[in-house]
Design a protein around this motif. Structure first.
Motif, PDB file in Angstrom:
ATOM      1  N   LYS A   1      -5.724  -3.201  22.241  1.00  6.42           N
ATOM      2  CA  LYS A   1      -6.721  -3.527  21.225  1.00  6.42           C
ATOM      3  C   LYS A   1      -6.834  -5.037  21.056  1.00  6.42           C
ATOM      4  CE  LYS A   1      -6.046   0.620  18.353  1.00  6.42           C
ATOM      5  NZ  LYS A   1      -5.720   1.110  16.988  1.00  6.42           N
ATOM      6  N   ILE A   2      -8.045  -5.502  20.748  1.00  7.30           N
ATOM      7  CA  ILE A   2      -8.246  -6.907  20.365  1.00  7.30           C
ATOM      8  C   ILE A   2      -9.264  -6.948  19.231  1.00  7.30           C
ATOM      9  CG2 ILE A   2      -7.746  -7.829  22.659  1.00  7.30           C
ATOM     10  CD1 ILE A   2     -10.772  -8.311  22.993  1.00  7.30           C
ATOM     11  N   THR A   3      -9.216  -8.018  18.471  1.00  5.37           N
ATOM     12  CA  THR A   3     -10.196  -8.244  17.404  1.00  5.37           C
ATOM     13  C   THR A   3     -11.081  -9.414  17.788  1.00  5.37           C
ATOM     14  OG1 THR A   3      -8.686  -7.435  15.693  1.00  5.37           O
ATOM     15  CG2 THR A   3     -10.529  -8.803  14.970  1.00  5.37           C
ATOM     16  N   VAL A   4     -12.391  -9.198  17.772  1.00  3.41           N
ATOM     17  CA  VAL A   4     -13.345 -10.259  18.084  1.00  3.41           C
ATOM     18  C   VAL A   4     -13.974 -10.701  16.760  1.00  3.41           C
ATOM     19  CG1 VAL A   4     -15.434 -10.900  19.336  1.00  3.41           C
ATOM     20  CG2 VAL A   4     -13.798  -9.299  20.366  1.00  3.41           C
ATOM     21  N   ASP A   5     -13.641 -11.919  16.315  1.00  5.57           N
ATOM     22  CA  ASP A   5     -14.133 -12.411  15.029  1.00  5.57           C
ATOM     23  C   ASP A   5     -14.619 -13.850  15.103  1.00  5.57           C
ATOM     24  OD1 ASP A   5     -11.766 -13.694  15.430  1.00  5.57           O
ATOM     25  OD2 ASP A   5     -10.780 -12.984  13.607  1.00  5.57           O
ATOM     26  N   CYS A   6     -14.970 -14.290  16.313  1.00  6.28           N
ATOM     27  CA  CYS A   6     -15.322 -15.703  16.493  1.00  6.28           C
ATOM     28  C   CYS A   6     -16.791 -15.915  16.852  1.00  6.28           C
ATOM     29  CB  CYS A   6     -14.439 -16.322  17.569  1.00  6.28           C
ATOM     30  SG  CYS A   6     -14.546 -15.465  19.151  1.00  6.28           S
ATOM     31  N   ILE A   7     -17.602 -14.837  16.770  1.00  4.08           N
ATOM     32  CA  ILE A   7     -19.016 -14.979  17.103  1.00  4.08           C
ATOM     33  C   ILE A   7     -19.790 -15.281  15.808  1.00  4.08           C
ATOM     34  CG2 ILE A   7     -21.016 -13.905  18.193  1.00  4.08           C
ATOM     35  CD1 ILE A   7     -19.140 -12.030  19.651  1.00  4.08           C
TER      36      ILE A   7
ATOM     37  N   PRO B   1     -22.072   1.747  17.112  1.00  2.49           N
ATOM     38  CA  PRO B   1     -21.719   2.087  15.716  1.00  2.49           C
ATOM     39  C   PRO B   1     -20.860   1.026  15.027  1.00  2.49           C
ATOM     40  CG  PRO B   1     -21.407   3.986  17.153  1.00  2.49           C
ATOM     41  CD  PRO B   1     -21.660   2.813  18.037  1.00  2.49           C
ATOM     42  N   LEU B   2     -20.129   0.210  15.812  1.00 11.21           N
ATOM     43  CA  LEU B   2     -19.313  -0.844  15.203  1.00 11.21           C
ATOM     44  C   LEU B   2     -20.169  -1.875  14.491  1.00 11.21           C
ATOM     45  CD1 LEU B   2     -16.730  -1.518  18.096  1.00 11.21           C
ATOM     46  CD2 LEU B   2     -16.448  -0.050  16.089  1.00 11.21           C
ATOM     47  N   TYR B   3     -21.420  -2.022  14.952  1.00 11.48           N
ATOM     48  CA  TYR B   3     -22.344  -2.984  14.362  1.00 11.48           C
ATOM     49  C   TYR B   3     -23.476  -2.284  13.611  1.00 11.48           C
ATOM     50  CZ  TYR B   3     -20.089  -6.622  17.163  1.00 11.48           C
ATOM     51  OH  TYR B   3     -19.184  -7.501  17.710  1.00 11.48           O
ATOM     52  N   SER B   4     -23.204  -1.057  13.178  1.00  9.68           N
ATOM     53  CA  SER B   4     -24.192  -0.281  12.382  1.00  9.68           C
ATOM     54  C   SER B   4     -25.523  -0.163  13.109  1.00  9.68           C
ATOM     55  CB  SER B   4     -24.391  -0.938  11.000  1.00  9.68           C
ATOM     56  OG  SER B   4     -23.161  -1.038  10.305  1.00  9.68           O
ATOM     57  N   GLY B   5     -25.446  -0.019  14.445  1.00 11.65           N
ATOM     58  CA  GLY B   5     -26.658   0.197  15.218  1.00 11.65           C
ATOM     59  C   GLY B   5     -27.425  -1.049  15.577  1.00 11.65           C
ATOM     60  N   ASN B   6     -26.849  -2.247  15.330  1.00 13.42           N
ATOM     61  CA  ASN B   6     -27.547  -3.511  15.622  1.00 13.42           C
ATOM     62  C   ASN B   6     -27.372  -3.856  17.100  1.00 13.42           C
ATOM     63  OD1 ASN B   6     -28.318  -6.245  15.903  1.00 13.42           O
ATOM     64  ND2 ASN B   6     -27.898  -6.638  13.730  1.00 13.42           N
ATOM     65  N   ALA B   7     -28.413  -3.612  17.903  1.00 18.41           N
ATOM     66  CA  ALA B   7     -28.348  -3.825  19.353  1.00 18.41           C
ATOM     67  C   ALA B   7     -28.180  -5.297  19.701  1.00 18.41           C
ATOM     68  CB  ALA B   7     -29.609  -3.263  20.022  1.00 18.41           C
ATOM     69  N   GLU B   8     -28.726  -6.189  18.887  1.00 19.47           N
ATOM     70  CA  GLU B   8     -28.615  -7.626  19.160  1.00 19.47           C
ATOM     71  C   GLU B   8     -27.168  -8.081  19.038  1.00 19.47           C
ATOM     72  OE1 GLU B   8     -29.581 -11.484  20.181  1.00 19.47           O
ATOM     73  OE2 GLU B   8     -30.722  -9.620  20.409  1.00 19.47           O
ATOM     74  N   SER B   9     -26.443  -7.535  18.072  1.00 24.31           N
ATOM     75  CA  SER B   9     -25.023  -7.881  17.909  1.00 24.31           C
ATOM     76  C   SER B   9     -24.219  -7.381  19.111  1.00 24.31           C
ATOM     77  CB  SER B   9     -24.478  -7.265  16.617  1.00 24.31           C
ATOM     78  OG  SER B   9     -25.106  -7.836  15.483  1.00 24.31           O
ATOM     79  N   VAL B  10     -24.578  -6.206  19.613  1.00 21.70           N
ATOM     80  CA  VAL B  10     -23.904  -5.660  20.804  1.00 21.70           C
ATOM     81  C   VAL B  10     -24.131  -6.595  21.988  1.00 21.70           C
ATOM     82  CG1 VAL B  10     -23.828  -3.756  22.451  1.00 21.70           C
ATOM     83  CG2 VAL B  10     -24.059  -3.279  20.004  1.00 21.70           C
TER      84      VAL B  10
ATOM     85  N   PRO C   1     -20.354  -9.870  12.477  1.00 20.20           N
ATOM     86  CA  PRO C   1     -19.134  -9.408  11.798  1.00 20.20           C
ATOM     87  C   PRO C   1     -18.012  -9.121  12.798  1.00 20.20           C
ATOM     88  CG  PRO C   1     -20.780  -7.664  11.853  1.00 20.20           C
ATOM     89  CD  PRO C   1     -21.465  -8.910  12.330  1.00 20.20           C
ATOM     90  N   PRO C   2     -16.745  -9.304  12.379  1.00 19.91           N
ATOM     91  CA  PRO C   2     -15.612  -9.020  13.274  1.00 19.91           C
ATOM     92  C   PRO C   2     -15.522  -7.526  13.571  1.00 19.91           C
ATOM     93  CG  PRO C   2     -14.830  -9.461  11.054  1.00 19.91           C
ATOM     94  CD  PRO C   2     -16.294  -9.764  11.056  1.00 19.91           C
ATOM     95  N   VAL C   3     -15.061  -7.226  14.799  1.00 16.70           N
ATOM     96  CA  VAL C   3     -14.888  -5.825  15.213  1.00 16.70           C
ATOM     97  C   VAL C   3     -13.580  -5.690  15.991  1.00 16.70           C
ATOM     98  CG1 VAL C   3     -17.347  -5.237  15.315  1.00 16.70           C
ATOM     99  CG2 VAL C   3     -16.240  -6.236  17.324  1.00 16.70           C
ATOM    100  N   ASP C   4     -13.021  -4.498  15.945  1.00 16.32           N
ATOM    101  CA  ASP C   4     -11.833  -4.172  16.742  1.00 16.32           C
ATOM    102  C   ASP C   4     -12.266  -3.382  17.965  1.00 16.32           C
ATOM    103  OD1 ASP C   4     -10.051  -5.367  14.955  1.00 16.32           O
ATOM    104  OD2 ASP C   4      -9.958  -3.558  13.718  1.00 16.32           O
ATOM    105  N   LEU C   5     -11.920  -3.882  19.143  1.00 18.46           N
ATOM    106  CA  LEU C   5     -12.285  -3.218  20.400  1.00 18.46           C
ATOM    107  C   LEU C   5     -11.076  -2.530  20.999  1.00 18.46           C
ATOM    108  CD1 LEU C   5     -14.543  -5.940  22.097  1.00 18.46           C
ATOM    109  CD2 LEU C   5     -15.258  -3.983  20.710  1.00 18.46           C
TER     110      LEU C   5
ATOM    111  N   GLU D   1     -12.157   2.586  25.619  1.00 19.98           N
ATOM    112  CA  GLU D   1     -13.092   3.285  24.721  1.00 19.98           C
ATOM    113  C   GLU D   1     -14.369   2.474  24.546  1.00 19.98           C
ATOM    114  OE1 GLU D   1     -13.435   4.750  20.044  1.00 19.98           O
ATOM    115  OE2 GLU D   1     -11.451   4.429  20.946  1.00 19.98           O
ATOM    116  N   HIS D   2     -14.214   1.201  24.154  1.00 19.08           N
ATOM    117  CA  HIS D   2     -15.376   0.333  23.974  1.00 19.08           C
ATOM    118  C   HIS D   2     -15.663  -0.519  25.210  1.00 19.08           C
ATOM    119  CE1 HIS D   2     -13.772   0.851  19.753  1.00 19.08           C
ATOM    120  NE2 HIS D   2     -14.972   1.385  19.670  1.00 19.08           N
ATOM    121  N   VAL D   3     -14.616  -0.916  25.894  1.00 22.46           N
ATOM    122  CA  VAL D   3     -14.768  -1.795  27.048  1.00 22.46           C
ATOM    123  C   VAL D   3     -13.745  -1.421  28.121  1.00 22.46           C
ATOM    124  CG1 VAL D   3     -13.200  -3.551  26.115  1.00 22.46           C
ATOM    125  CG2 VAL D   3     -14.936  -4.233  27.765  1.00 22.46           C
ATOM    126  N   PHE D   4     -14.128  -1.628  29.381  1.00 24.55           N
ATOM    127  CA  PHE D   4     -13.253  -1.354  30.526  1.00 24.55           C
ATOM    128  C   PHE D   4     -13.132  -2.630  31.357  1.00 24.55           C
ATOM    129  CE2 PHE D   4     -15.182   2.541  29.181  1.00 24.55           C
ATOM    130  CZ  PHE D   4     -14.193   3.508  29.295  1.00 24.55           C
TER     131      PHE D   4
END
Length: 531
Positions: free
Chosen positions: A499-505, A465-474, A509-513, A517-520
């Motif tokens: 928490k971290i913000t990933v905005d370098c790809i 949902p962070l990428y509006s359903g875009n599986a390629e972005s995931v 689009p940048p996302v907050d992880l 919850e999102h990653v272990f």
């Protein structure tokens, strides 16, 4: 010079101090004796110091504040019984060394130091591993580390005149965490016996180790797990062994319960033996008559003697040190040696119920598994700060036994190794295995233990949902995170409070992880959250 080159000047100095030379007696010098000093004194001493340093560093690795020893006054007030015991034992060491050096009895110092170091490593460090490794919480960990730090610092100052080089090396590293310190250990004042010495707790811990040794002897005799030990000494010791020291006995012996008993005649018959080495010179020709009367003492007379502290026989007043009271085991009616057995040393009697018990059988297997994991870590040269995950794979056709053991002993294994023992089926395909070994015939089981570096686990359902359903972005995000250094990524999450913000790809689009919850950071965390 060859001996000094091989073993060091401190080892040679201690060897000579502990030899007949200081009593102006001849010495047959043996190089092996100097090596014995290295093995019996310096290695245990250094291992205790090394254990302190490793676990102090671990605090920082796990994201806590750097280790700073708690002030000595606070450490002296610790509520932990083994902290109280080692603090008291340290004060006894200071007092003993002062007295012996004042009398120039240098040759008595080394045997006492040997016993002290043995107690420090095989009792305090061994029984406090969970606390020192942070398994009982950060606050308790810092108290245990501070206690160990204080004990090592005081022991270095006490022994500095005898081992100047070794103690200086340890001191120079330890002083880095002190607010104020002398530039050299040889500028420090000799410690004074200022703290409170608790002779009762020192004696109780000594007796606790006697109980453990006696119980182990019975287990080796029968090659069975233990069940119900019962002990029979004085009231103060019974209070300590049933209270403060209880958990240590239960864990060390893998027993279900410990039942203290002060009814001496319930499980034992008493007999008295004269101490000929003490009484022989004093009584002379009367020794034979007195010895006969001592051996003829009734059980009631022996109990009265122990209570009063003395008895008069044939006109001679005998004290507790003159007569040895022996407790012979009296097996309960209707039981056999294979069901109930005992062992004693004249002071303490330990009774074990050896009848089969399924829960203790499973606990025994769990201890064997933990032992194999710890040995495999050592074999792989892993430091305590090296994080790995442990995986278990049963090689038995009938896997129900191993599954039952891992389920019933899950919490014990987690507490012992500091992480959950995972089934090999959940090991990620990209996991880096650093050690792996097969074990056969372990309590009738065969299995494989694998140690792997922690691997990231992604919750794709939460990330999508962070990428509006875009599986390629995931997929791009996962590829990027997997390329990062694991330790650096962990530090960034800690700095960002989870928490971290990933905005370098590029073109993503940048996302907050959110961690958990999102990653272990490891499979164990993911499994724990999922359960």
């Amino acid at each position: 010079m060859e001996v000094i080159d091989d073993y060091g000047a401190d080892a040679l100095r201690l060897y000579l101090i502990n030899s007949p030379v200081v009593r102006a007696e001849p010495l047959r010098f043996k190089k092996e004796g100097v090596f014995g000093v290295v093995k019996d004194v310096f290695l245990p001493w250094y291992n205790a110091y090394r254990f302190l340093v490793q676990n102090a560093k671990r605090l920082e690795v796990e994201g806590f504040a750097p280790f700073r020893p708690i002030n000595h006054a606070t450490v002296e007030k610790s509520s932990n019984v083994l902290d109280q015991w080692i603090n008291s034992a340290t004060q006894s060491l200071v007092y003993f060394v002062q007295q012996e050096m004042n009398g120039y009895r240098l040759y008595t110092v080394v045997p006492y130091l040997l016993k002290f170091l043995d107690n420090l490593t095989n009792i305090y460090v061994r029984f406090n591993r969970k606390r020192l490794k942070g398994r009982t919480g950060e606050e308790d960990c810092r108290m245990a580390l501070s206690t160990l730090f204080n004990v090592l610092l005081v022991s270095c100052k006490v022994m500095a005149p005898l081992t100047p080089f070794f103690t200086e090396v340890l001191y120079q590293n330890m002083r880095k965490v002190l607010n104020e310190s002398e530039e050299s250990i040889h500028f420090c004042s000799f410690p004074q016996a200022e703290g409170k010495r608790d002779e009762r707790i020192e004696q109780s811990v000594t007796r606790m180790m006697t109980i453990i040794d006696l119980a182990r002897n019975i287990r080796e005799r029968h090659n069975k797990p233990l069940k119900h030990p019962s002990v029979h000494p004085d009231a103060d010791f019974l209070d300590d062994i049933a209270g403060k020291l209880r958990e240590y006995v239960l864990e060390e012996l893998n027993v279900r319960s410990l039942v203290p008993c002060n009814d001496t005649l319930k499980y034992a018959s008493l007999r008295a033996e004269p101490d000929f080495s003490v009484l022989g010179k004093r009584l002379g020709k009367s020794m034979g008559v007195v010895a006969k009367e001592v051996k003829a003492m009734s059980q009631e007379s022996i109990l009265g003697f122990e209570k009063a502290g003395e008895v008069t026989l044939s006109g001679h007043c005998l004290k507790l040190a003159d007569i040895k009271v022996v407790r012979d085991f009296k097996r309960p009616n209707g039981t056999t040696e294979k069901e109930i057995d005992a062992n004693g040393d004249g002071d303490v009697l330990v009774i074990l119920d050896l009848r089969p018990d399924e829960s203790l059988f499973e606990a025994g297997i769990a201890r064997e598994i933990v032992n194999r994991i710890q040995k495999l870590r050592k074999k792989a040269a892993l430091e305590p700060t090296d994080m790995v995950e442990a995986y278990f794979d049963s090689l038995d056709q009938d896997k129900s036994v191993s599954q039952r053991v891992l389920h019933s002993q899950e919490q014990y294994i987690r507490d012992a190794i500091g992480l959950p023992l995972l089934p090999s089926s959940v090991m990620p395909s990209d996991a880096l295995v650093v050690a792996e070994e097969s074990f056969h015939g372990i309590s009738g089981m065969s299995f494989v233990i694998s140690l792997a570096r922690p691997a990231l686990v992604f919750n794709s359902d939460a990330i999508l949902p962070l990428y509006s359903g875009n599986a390629e972005s995931v997929r791009c995000l996962q590829t990027y995170l997997l390329s990062r250094d694991h330790a650096t990524l962990k530090s960034e999450f800690q700095a960002g409070h989870g928490k971290i913000t990933v905005d370098c790809i590029e073109n993503i689009p940048p996302v907050d992880l959110v961690l958990g919850e999102h990653v272990f950071l490891c499979v164990g965390d993911f499994r724990t959250k999922s359960q």
